[in-house]
Write a protein that holds these residues in place. Sequence first.
Motif, mmCIF file in Angstrom:
data_model
loop_
_atom_site.group_PDB
_atom_site.id
_atom_site.type_symbol
_atom_site.label_atom_id
_atom_site.label_comp_id
_atom_site.label_asym_id
_atom_site.label_seq_id
_atom_site.Cartn_x
_atom_site.Cartn_y
_atom_site.Cartn_z
ATOM 1 N N TYR A 30 0.798 -0.523 0.233
ATOM 2 C CA TYR A 30 -0.365 -0.042 -0.188
ATOM 3 C C TYR A 30 0.474 1.182 0.106
ATOM 4 O O TYR A 30 0.792 1.837 -0.646
ATOM 5 N N LEU A 31 2.280 0.717 1.048
ATOM 6 C CA LEU A 31 2.458 2.092 1.192
ATOM 7 C C LEU A 31 2.788 2.626 -0.418
ATOM 8 O O LEU A 31 3.365 4.060 -0.878
ATOM 9 N N ARG A 32 3.622 1.917 -0.980
ATOM 10 C CA ARG A 32 4.390 1.852 -2.617
ATOM 11 C C ARG A 32 3.039 2.449 -3.439
ATOM 12 O O ARG A 32 3.769 3.239 -4.764
ATOM 13 N N ALA A 33 2.329 2.004 -3.903
ATOM 14 C CA ALA A 33 0.784 2.656 -3.779
ATOM 15 C C ALA A 33 0.591 3.905 -3.770
ATOM 16 O O ALA A 33 0.325 4.597 -5.076
ATOM 17 N N ILE A 34 0.371 4.067 -2.561
ATOM 18 C CA ILE A 34 0.632 6.000 -2.427
ATOM 19 C C ILE A 34 1.116 6.854 -2.638
ATOM 20 O O ILE A 34 1.045 7.272 -3.420
ATOM 21 N N ILE A 43 -8.228 9.337 -1.215
ATOM 22 C CA ILE A 43 -8.349 7.988 -1.782
ATOM 23 C C ILE A 43 -9.232 7.132 -1.652
ATOM 24 O O ILE A 43 -8.594 7.554 -0.079
ATOM 25 N N SER A 44 -9.807 7.221 -2.125
ATOM 26 C CA SER A 44 -11.216 5.743 -2.233
ATOM 27 C C SER A 44 -10.299 4.090 -2.106
ATOM 28 O O SER A 44 -9.366 4.409 -2.141
ATOM 29 N N SER A 45 -10.448 3.327 -0.814
ATOM 30 C CA SER A 45 -10.104 2.735 -0.795
ATOM 31 C C SER A 45 -9.933 1.570 -2.031
ATOM 32 O O SER A 45 -9.457 0.625 -1.776
ATOM 33 N N GLN A 46 -11.401 1.924 -2.985
ATOM 34 C CA GLN A 46 -11.283 1.360 -4.283
ATOM 35 C C GLN A 46 -10.187 2.045 -5.590
ATOM 36 O O GLN A 46 -9.546 0.834 -5.903
ATOM 37 N N ALA A 47 -10.006 2.969 -4.936
ATOM 38 C CA ALA A 47 -8.928 3.533 -5.745
ATOM 39 C C ALA A 47 -7.758 2.654 -5.427
ATOM 40 O O ALA A 47 -6.210 2.187 -6.030
ATOM 41 N N LEU A 48 -7.575 2.556 -4.175
ATOM 42 C CA LEU A 48 -5.765 1.733 -3.474
ATOM 43 C C LEU A 48 -6.215 0.849 -3.790
ATOM 44 O O LEU A 48 -4.697 0.157 -4.478
ATOM 45 N N ALA A 49 -7.466 -0.381 -3.161
ATOM 46 C CA ALA A 49 -7.005 -1.432 -3.807
ATOM 47 C C ALA A 49 -6.598 -1.611 -5.637
ATOM 48 O O ALA A 49 -5.601 -2.499 -5.233
ATOM 49 N N ALA A 50 -7.053 -0.844 -5.863
ATOM 50 C CA ALA A 50 -6.947 -1.441 -7.471
ATOM 51 C C ALA A 50 -5.566 -0.907 -8.014
ATOM 52 O O ALA A 50 -5.303 -1.885 -8.810
ATOM 53 N N SER A 55 -8.178 -6.141 -2.701
ATOM 54 C CA SER A 55 -9.376 -6.504 -3.513
ATOM 55 C C SER A 55 -9.832 -4.917 -2.080
ATOM 56 O O SER A 55 -9.103 -4.791 -1.347
ATOM 57 N N SER A 56 -10.716 -4.131 -1.807
ATOM 58 C CA SER A 56 -11.509 -2.708 -1.227
ATOM 59 C C SER A 56 -11.599 -3.101 -0.195
ATOM 60 O O SER A 56 -11.105 -2.806 0.777
ATOM 61 N N ALA A 57 -12.326 -4.296 0.142
ATOM 62 C CA ALA A 57 -11.835 -4.573 1.411
ATOM 63 C C ALA A 57 -11.865 -5.027 1.855
ATOM 64 O O ALA A 57 -11.310 -4.868 3.094
ATOM 65 N N LYS A 58 -11.093 -6.200 1.421
ATOM 66 C CA LYS A 58 -9.212 -6.678 2.273
ATOM 67 C C LYS A 58 -8.774 -5.066 2.847
ATOM 68 O O LYS A 58 -7.978 -5.116 3.945
ATOM 69 N N LEU A 59 -8.803 -4.364 1.269
ATOM 70 C CA LEU A 59 -8.012 -3.201 1.954
ATOM 71 C C LEU A 59 -8.224 -2.323 3.968
ATOM 72 O O LEU A 59 -7.900 -1.937 4.231
ATOM 73 N N ARG A 60 -9.755 -1.991 3.152
ATOM 74 C CA ARG A 60 -10.688 -1.549 4.542
ATOM 75 C C ARG A 60 -10.356 -2.517 5.632
ATOM 76 O O ARG A 60 -9.643 -1.523 7.096
#
Lengths: 230, 230
Positions: A30-34, A43-50, A55-60
């Motif tokens: 996640y850190l790298r993606a950010i 950023i939404s969980s959806q976008a960061l998850a992608a 999956s966005s649920a996992k990220l949240r």
Amino acid sequence: MTSAADVPVIVGAAPSRSIPDATVARLSIYLRAIEELEACDVISSQALAAASGVSSAKLRKDLSYLGSFGTRGVGYDIDALRERIGAVLGVDDHRGVVIVGVGNLGHAIAGYSGLAARGFQLTGLFDVDHVGEIVGGVTVRPLDELRAHPERYAGAIGIIATPAHAAADALDLLVEVGISAVLNFATAVLDPPPGIDVRKVDLASELQILSFRERHRAVPAAIDGGEVIS
Amino acid sequence: MTSAADVPVIVGAAPSRSIPDATVARLSIYLRAIEELEACDVISSQALAAASGVSSAKLRKDLSYLGSFGTRGVGYDIDALRERIGAVLGVDDHRGVVIVGVGNLGHAIAGYSGLAARGFQLTGLFDVDHVGEIVGGVTVRPLDELRAHPERYAGAIGIIATPAHAAADALDLLVEVGISAVLNFATAVLDPPPGIDVRKVDLASELQILSFRERHRAVPAAIDGGEVIS
DNA sequence: CAGTGTGAAAACTTTCACAGCA
DNA sequence: TGCTGTGAAAGTTTTCACACTG
């Protein structure tokens, strides 16, 4: 891979309770993606998850272990998020990294720019050969040098990149110096003493997992029976 | 417990489907441990487990997915065991391996003797530089060469060892050629098309996991009792 | 006996779905 | 309205313990 289940929190800055292993393994992603998406404030969980490939649920769920600091209806504040994850992972600790074995692989690791980018600092390179050579800004030194200066390297993370037959000795040496977290690239099963955490990265295993999954994926009905496990 | 596994395990050389991922990941380790211990005819789950760094219960459970061929009160026949695991993993398939990106890391992988030892065969090295160089017995060729000869490489496993910014293109290229199993060493999140299996190996993540666990290890000796002594 | 094979329990992860808040 | 945070369900993996067998 023993990990304490609910360790009483000790670190002052980290209110976190026990964060699951699987989550820790993803925080770094996640850190790298950010960092790559740093064009916006939130950023939404959806976008960061992608961007992270989960999956966005996992990220949240993952982020919820770090405490809740998202804004409902909006998303996560990028700065807060980066800081929080960085704090949990200890990116600002500038952990030292010591590599034993400076062959092809050791060279590759020592020269990997991502080390510094992720808050690690290459502090030692040791080998029986290549002494004097400079890789990644650090000079290769003989193994004895490591043993002679434990104070310089204690607390670092050790990386074993030796041939298999030298791996056990490398581990002993690292432990002797006071290192208790080790990443093993050698093709050898190590038997770490209690309190020493060894992770293994094994190319052949990875390939075999891929190979296995490919053969067992895809059940094409149209093929003859020849491909069935032989 | 088991979902589709209420299938009464049929005897014979049944391909035993639905082997858990976690088990597959360990079979390769068992195989190597077996090869190192080859001084006896039979081996107990205890002994092999110790040599592999897992618990004996886990090992028995893992092997039970391959069908049961141990001898109660004695142990497993080494030859039968090696053959069975090898068959399940497809070691005799001599899967091809194609590496894209022949920098430090690519060099290290290409030169890794464990590839052949585990039944893989290096069949292609591709890079924009280093063309003509010979590593691991294979000549480095330009990327176009890969695109030009899909028939030579289809069915191989792809390894991406390029810088992060080139990883996505590398994946596209591999997929174009017909490769559907890829190991990604680049620091990049890839978005594989359906049907393509990508595994990622990330040095920085491994280090951060180690770093995190060390900082959060509070009660080291408490739970750690690995091997039962009794 | 000694050691495999395996149900059943426990532990861990992921996914779902929705309440609740900006 | 839109998205977070989270219980609860579902799925996976590990561990336990013991019946069974050579």
